[in-house]
Design a protein around this motif. Structure first.
Motif, PDB file in Angstrom:
ATOM      1  N   ALA A  81    -100.255 -24.104 -27.396  1.00 57.28           N
ATOM      2  CA  ALA A  81     -99.040 -23.694 -26.597  1.00 57.28           C
ATOM      3  C   ALA A  81     -98.348 -22.708 -28.169  1.00 57.28           C
ATOM      4  O   ALA A  81     -97.334 -21.031 -27.190  1.00 57.28           O
ATOM      5  CB  ALA A  81     -97.606 -25.052 -26.955  1.00 57.28           C
ATOM      6  N   VAL A  82     -98.075 -23.011 -29.316  1.00 61.35           N
ATOM      7  CA  VAL A  82     -97.405 -21.878 -29.945  1.00 61.35           C
ATOM      8  C   VAL A  82     -98.247 -20.579 -30.013  1.00 61.35           C
ATOM      9  O   VAL A  82     -98.080 -19.597 -30.318  1.00 61.35           O
ATOM     10  CB  VAL A  82     -97.399 -22.348 -31.846  1.00 61.35           C
ATOM     11  N   ALA A  83     -99.446 -20.990 -30.396  1.00 62.92           N
ATOM     12  CA  ALA A  83    -100.918 -19.669 -30.469  1.00 62.92           C
ATOM     13  C   ALA A  83    -100.448 -19.029 -29.292  1.00 62.92           C
ATOM     14  O   ALA A  83    -100.358 -17.565 -29.088  1.00 62.92           O
ATOM     15  CB  ALA A  83    -101.707 -20.341 -29.845  1.00 62.92           C
ATOM     16  N   TYR A  84    -100.627 -19.189 -27.758  1.00 63.47           N
ATOM     17  CA  TYR A  84     -99.877 -18.449 -26.188  1.00 63.47           C
ATOM     18  C   TYR A  84     -98.818 -17.999 -26.579  1.00 63.47           C
ATOM     19  O   TYR A  84     -98.581 -16.655 -26.509  1.00 63.47           O
ATOM     20  CB  TYR A  84    -100.039 -19.586 -25.247  1.00 63.47           C
ATOM     21  N   ALA A  85     -97.261 -18.804 -27.069  1.00 65.83           N
ATOM     22  CA  ALA A  85     -96.632 -18.404 -27.368  1.00 65.83           C
ATOM     23  C   ALA A  85     -95.859 -16.692 -28.127  1.00 65.83           C
ATOM     24  O   ALA A  85     -95.885 -15.751 -27.824  1.00 65.83           O
ATOM     25  CB  ALA A  85     -95.402 -19.023 -27.044  1.00 65.83           C
ATOM     26  N   THR A  86     -96.542 -16.953 -29.190  1.00 63.11           N
ATOM     27  CA  THR A  86     -96.631 -16.111 -30.030  1.00 63.11           C
ATOM     28  C   THR A  86     -97.287 -15.154 -29.995  1.00 63.11           C
ATOM     29  O   THR A  86     -97.651 -13.302 -30.056  1.00 63.11           O
ATOM     30  CB  THR A  86     -97.173 -17.074 -31.855  1.00 63.11           C
ATOM     31  N   ALA A  87     -98.945 -14.669 -29.303  1.00 69.55           N
ATOM     32  CA  ALA A  87     -99.483 -13.921 -29.122  1.00 69.55           C
ATOM     33  C   ALA A  87     -98.480 -12.996 -27.366  1.00 69.55           C
ATOM     34  O   ALA A  87     -99.535 -11.862 -27.242  1.00 69.55           O
ATOM     35  CB  ALA A  87    -100.383 -14.741 -27.873  1.00 69.55           C
ATOM     36  N   ALA A  94     -96.524 -21.328 -21.765  1.00 70.98           N
ATOM     37  CA  ALA A  94     -97.148 -21.698 -23.206  1.00 70.98           C
ATOM     38  C   ALA A  94     -97.655 -22.733 -23.491  1.00 70.98           C
ATOM     39  O   ALA A  94     -98.633 -23.246 -22.812  1.00 70.98           O
ATOM     40  CB  ALA A  94     -96.288 -21.349 -24.344  1.00 70.98           C
ATOM     41  N   TRP A  95     -96.908 -23.804 -22.351  1.00 67.32           N
ATOM     42  CA  TRP A  95     -97.456 -25.156 -22.337  1.00 67.32           C
ATOM     43  C   TRP A  95     -98.708 -25.618 -21.173  1.00 67.32           C
ATOM     44  O   TRP A  95     -99.060 -26.917 -21.384  1.00 67.32           O
ATOM     45  CB  TRP A  95     -95.535 -26.222 -22.553  1.00 67.32           C
ATOM     46  N   ALA A  96     -98.033 -24.734 -20.597  1.00 66.09           N
ATOM     47  CA  ALA A  96     -99.182 -24.893 -19.152  1.00 66.09           C
ATOM     48  C   ALA A  96    -100.407 -24.267 -19.586  1.00 66.09           C
ATOM     49  O   ALA A  96    -101.875 -24.998 -19.544  1.00 66.09           O
ATOM     50  CB  ALA A  96     -98.569 -23.841 -17.880  1.00 66.09           C
ATOM     51  N   ALA A  97    -100.142 -23.302 -21.040  1.00 70.12           N
ATOM     52  CA  ALA A  97    -101.677 -22.495 -21.179  1.00 70.12           C
ATOM     53  C   ALA A  97    -102.798 -23.623 -22.009  1.00 70.12           C
ATOM     54  O   ALA A  97    -103.465 -24.293 -22.586  1.00 70.12           O
ATOM     55  CB  ALA A  97    -101.516 -21.440 -22.304  1.00 70.12           C
ATOM     56  N   ALA A  98    -101.246 -25.250 -23.056  1.00 78.17           N
ATOM     57  CA  ALA A  98    -101.921 -25.971 -23.667  1.00 78.17           C
ATOM     58  C   ALA A  98    -102.069 -26.980 -22.314  1.00 78.17           C
ATOM     59  O   ALA A  98    -102.748 -27.626 -22.858  1.00 78.17           O
ATOM     60  CB  ALA A  98    -100.736 -26.786 -24.566  1.00 78.17           C
ATOM     61  N   ALA A 152     -77.097 -25.063 -21.596  1.00 72.69           N
ATOM     62  CA  ALA A 152     -79.005 -24.955 -21.509  1.00 72.69           C
ATOM     63  C   ALA A 152     -78.948 -23.439 -20.970  1.00 72.69           C
ATOM     64  O   ALA A 152     -80.393 -24.064 -20.431  1.00 72.69           O
ATOM     65  CB  ALA A 152     -79.292 -26.491 -20.881  1.00 72.69           C
ATOM     66  N   SER A 153     -78.836 -22.460 -20.603  1.00 73.64           N
ATOM     67  CA  SER A 153     -79.369 -21.350 -20.664  1.00 73.64           C
ATOM     68  C   SER A 153     -80.208 -20.275 -20.991  1.00 73.64           C
ATOM     69  O   SER A 153     -80.410 -19.931 -20.259  1.00 73.64           O
ATOM     70  CB  SER A 153     -77.694 -20.627 -20.108  1.00 73.64           C
ATOM     71  N   HIS A 154     -80.426 -21.138 -22.489  1.00 77.71           N
ATOM     72  CA  HIS A 154     -81.745 -19.975 -23.161  1.00 77.71           C
ATOM     73  C   HIS A 154     -82.864 -21.013 -23.684  1.00 77.71           C
ATOM     74  O   HIS A 154     -82.501 -22.097 -23.958  1.00 77.71           O
ATOM     75  CB  HIS A 154     -80.446 -19.038 -23.515  1.00 77.71           C
ATOM     76  N   VAL A 155     -83.596 -20.707 -23.900  1.00 76.37           N
ATOM     77  CA  VAL A 155     -85.043 -22.158 -24.533  1.00 76.37           C
ATOM     78  C   VAL A 155     -85.584 -20.622 -25.748  1.00 76.37           C
ATOM     79  O   VAL A 155     -86.012 -20.123 -24.778  1.00 76.37           O
ATOM     80  CB  VAL A 155     -85.070 -22.539 -23.686  1.00 76.37           C
ATOM     81  N   GLY A 156     -86.151 -21.249 -26.719  1.00 76.79           N
ATOM     82  CA  GLY A 156     -87.003 -21.063 -27.468  1.00 76.79           C
ATOM     83  C   GLY A 156     -87.771 -21.999 -28.000  1.00 76.79           C
ATOM     84  O   GLY A 156     -88.035 -23.310 -27.706  1.00 76.79           O
ATOM     85  N   MET A 157     -89.116 -21.552 -28.396  1.00 79.56           N
ATOM     86  CA  MET A 157     -89.869 -22.499 -28.868  1.00 79.56           C
ATOM     87  C   MET A 157     -89.731 -22.327 -30.478  1.00 79.56           C
ATOM     88  O   MET A 157     -89.837 -21.710 -30.911  1.00 79.56           O
ATOM     89  CB  MET A 157     -91.279 -22.322 -28.446  1.00 79.56           C
ATOM     90  N   TYR A 158     -89.775 -23.614 -30.973  1.00 83.42           N
ATOM     91  CA  TYR A 158     -89.807 -23.721 -32.497  1.00 83.42           C
ATOM     92  C   TYR A 158     -92.034 -23.746 -33.042  1.00 83.42           C
ATOM     93  O   TYR A 158     -92.371 -24.008 -32.690  1.00 83.42           O
ATOM     94  CB  TYR A 158     -89.452 -24.762 -33.169  1.00 83.42           C
ATOM     95  N   VAL A 159     -91.556 -22.628 -33.829  1.00 85.41           N
ATOM     96  CA  VAL A 159     -92.700 -22.484 -34.475  1.00 85.41           C
ATOM     97  C   VAL A 159     -93.115 -23.051 -35.850  1.00 85.41           C
ATOM     98  O   VAL A 159     -93.854 -22.337 -36.697  1.00 85.41           O
ATOM     99  CB  VAL A 159     -93.428 -20.977 -34.326  1.00 85.41           C
ATOM    100  N   GLY A 160     -92.026 -23.241 -36.976  1.00 83.76           N
ATOM    101  CA  GLY A 160     -92.336 -23.827 -37.930  1.00 83.76           C
ATOM    102  C   GLY A 160     -90.856 -22.792 -38.941  1.00 83.76           C
ATOM    103  O   GLY A 160     -90.801 -21.565 -38.772  1.00 83.76           O
ATOM    104  N   ASP A 161     -90.990 -22.971 -40.632  1.00 87.22           N
ATOM    105  CA  ASP A 161     -89.976 -22.500 -41.196  1.00 87.22           C
ATOM    106  C   ASP A 161     -88.695 -21.471 -40.671  1.00 87.22           C
ATOM    107  O   ASP A 161     -88.714 -20.587 -40.500  1.00 87.22           O
ATOM    108  CB  ASP A 161     -91.238 -21.021 -41.408  1.00 87.22           C
ATOM    109  N   GLY A 162     -88.566 -22.651 -39.502  1.00 83.92           N
ATOM    110  CA  GLY A 162     -86.789 -22.559 -39.408  1.00 83.92           C
ATOM    111  C   GLY A 162     -87.276 -21.043 -38.037  1.00 83.92           C
ATOM    112  O   GLY A 162     -85.911 -20.735 -38.175  1.00 83.92           O
ATOM    113  N   ARG A 163     -87.956 -21.133 -37.272  1.00 89.49           N
ATOM    114  CA  ARG A 163     -88.058 -19.993 -36.886  1.00 89.49           C
ATOM    115  C   ARG A 163     -88.836 -20.160 -35.770  1.00 89.49           C
ATOM    116  O   ARG A 163     -89.594 -21.096 -35.124  1.00 89.49           O
ATOM    117  CB  ARG A 163     -88.873 -18.675 -37.231  1.00 89.49           C
ATOM    118  N   ILE A 164     -87.736 -19.357 -34.696  1.00 87.62           N
ATOM    119  CA  ILE A 164     -88.804 -19.765 -32.832  1.00 87.62           C
ATOM    120  C   ILE A 164     -89.424 -18.221 -32.005  1.00 87.62           C
ATOM    121  O   ILE A 164     -88.974 -17.200 -33.181  1.00 87.62           O
ATOM    122  CB  ILE A 164     -87.314 -20.355 -31.595  1.00 87.62           C
ATOM    123  N   VAL A 165     -90.263 -18.328 -31.320  1.00 88.87           N
ATOM    124  CA  VAL A 165     -90.575 -17.264 -30.807  1.00 88.87           C
ATOM    125  C   VAL A 165     -89.792 -17.251 -29.683  1.00 88.87           C
ATOM    126  O   VAL A 165     -89.681 -18.237 -28.577  1.00 88.87           O
ATOM    127  CB  VAL A 165     -92.038 -16.897 -30.150  1.00 88.87           C
TER     128      VAL A 165
END
Length: 364
Positions: A254-260, A285-289, A324-337
């Motif tokens: 999921a992270v790989a898809y989102a960051t791509a 991203a999660w559908a791709a996973a 709950a009007s926004h969402v991001g995906m946690y990718v590590g090191d304190g960051r989101i995509v």
């Protein structure tokens, strides 16, 4: 009777045709009237000799944030209505098929019942039981009695199937009518949300367009400064000292898809592959996973398992703001995509740059 039931078949066909019309993406509608009055924000470009102060630009930034958040809420409403409409359309198609198939079965049953009636007429109208009683051959009588009983059971079964099929058709028609009304209501909800979204985005663009180039640059610096201060405060809380979870295999996909998707534009209501809104990116991203998650950030918050912020791992979804009007995906090191808002592109950002409502885990 035949005319009425054939009308059900016509309803089934018309339902299928009408769904094609309702499935077309929402068309923009003219704004029905002015919005409630808001406190005016000073226009930096009103006087060329007097550029906007930092305080005035902060007011502009706050107004922009509010408009884009309101647009995000309306976008969630649009996406939710669209998701419901798609599901209802599919259910309506299935009901229409049942109506058509049921009418075909009813016609066949009636033809069989008619054939049985014609056979009795050709026998002179004398019931089979009477003709068998007149027989002089006991063997023929006993054999015939068995056939009569079988025929009686078959006739009763045929009549029962006729009655059941007719009732099924009535039920399907009633269900189709109810589904049609729900579909119409969601179509209107979708159109209303679309008007609200477009209105808020247009207001935000108008506000930004009133700024001079130097003022836009200063505004951008103020936005970056506010984000950095929020991220620094979040990190200073020691949150990353607790976060040590590793991504699962699905989470890594999921992270790989989102960051791509980084660099692709935000478009409200979009879920790829060329553009995204915030929940379109995370659900895609999660559908791709290989895992289906709710389409909107509000439904992701409501329906996915919650985890503590200190327990989050890459692939988890961070939900922002009280509504709950926004969402991001946690990718590590304190960051989101995430896909931030109209006019921006999918990007990496600090996970603490916006108020965090909580964290949900699609692969819990």
């Amino acid at each position: 009777m035949r005319t009425g039931t054939r009308g059900l078949a016509a309803l089934g066909v018309s339902v299928v045709c009408a769904i094609t019309v309702l499935a077309v993406p929402g068309t923009a509608f003219a704004d029905p009237g002015p919005s409630p009055a808001r406190t005016a924000v000073p226009s930096p470009s009103a006087t060329a000799a007097a550029p906007a102060t930092d305080g005035e630009l902060e007011a502009v930034r706050a107004r922009l944030d509010r408009l884009y958040r309101e647009a995000a809420v309306a976008t969630d409403e649009y996406n939710a209505a669209e998701e419901k409409a798609e599901k209802q359309s599919a259910e309506l198609v299935a009901l229409a098929k049942k109506i058509v198939d049921g009418q075909r079965e009813l016609d066949e049953l009636r033809e069989r019942a008619g054939a049985a009636a014609r056979a009795q007429y050709r026998g002179g109208g004398l019931p089979d039981e009477a003709r068998l009683m007149l027989s002089e051959d006991p063997g023929e009588f006993l054999d015939g009695t068995g056939r009569v009983l079988q025929g009686q059971r078959a006739t009763k079964g045929l009549l029962a199937r006729l009655a059941r099929t007719q009732q099924d058709l009535k039920t399907y028609a009633a269900d189709a009518s109810a589904q049609w009304q729900k579909l119409e209501a969601n179509r209107e909800a979708k159109a209303t949300a679309q008007r609200r979204t477009e209105k808020r985005i247009a207001a935000a663009k108008k506000l930004e367009s009133a700024l001079e180039k130097e003022e836009k640059e200063r505004l951008a610096r103020l936005e970056r400064q506010a984000a950095q201060e929020a991220q620094t405060a979040w990190l200073d809380s020691g949150i990353l000292d607790k976060v040590a979870g590793r991504a699962t295999e699905q989470g890594a996909k999921a992270v790989a898809y989102a960051t791509a998707q980084i660099g692709k534009p935000y478009v409200w209501g979009a879920e790829g592959p060329e553009s995204f809104d915030c929940s379109g990116l995370t659900s895609g991203a999660w559908a791709a996973a290989g895992r289906t998650v709710p389409r909107t950030s509000q439904e992701q918050w409501r329906r996915l398992p919650h985890v503590g912020t200190g327990e989050m791992r890459p692939g988890d979804l961070i939900i922002y703001f009280e509504d709950a009007s926004h969402v991001g995906m946690y990718v590590g090191d304190g960051r989101i995509v995430h896909a931030p808002r109209p006019g921006r592109t999918v990007t990496l950002a600090g996970a603490g740059t916006m108020p965090i409502l909580g964290v949900v885990r699609p692969d819990a």
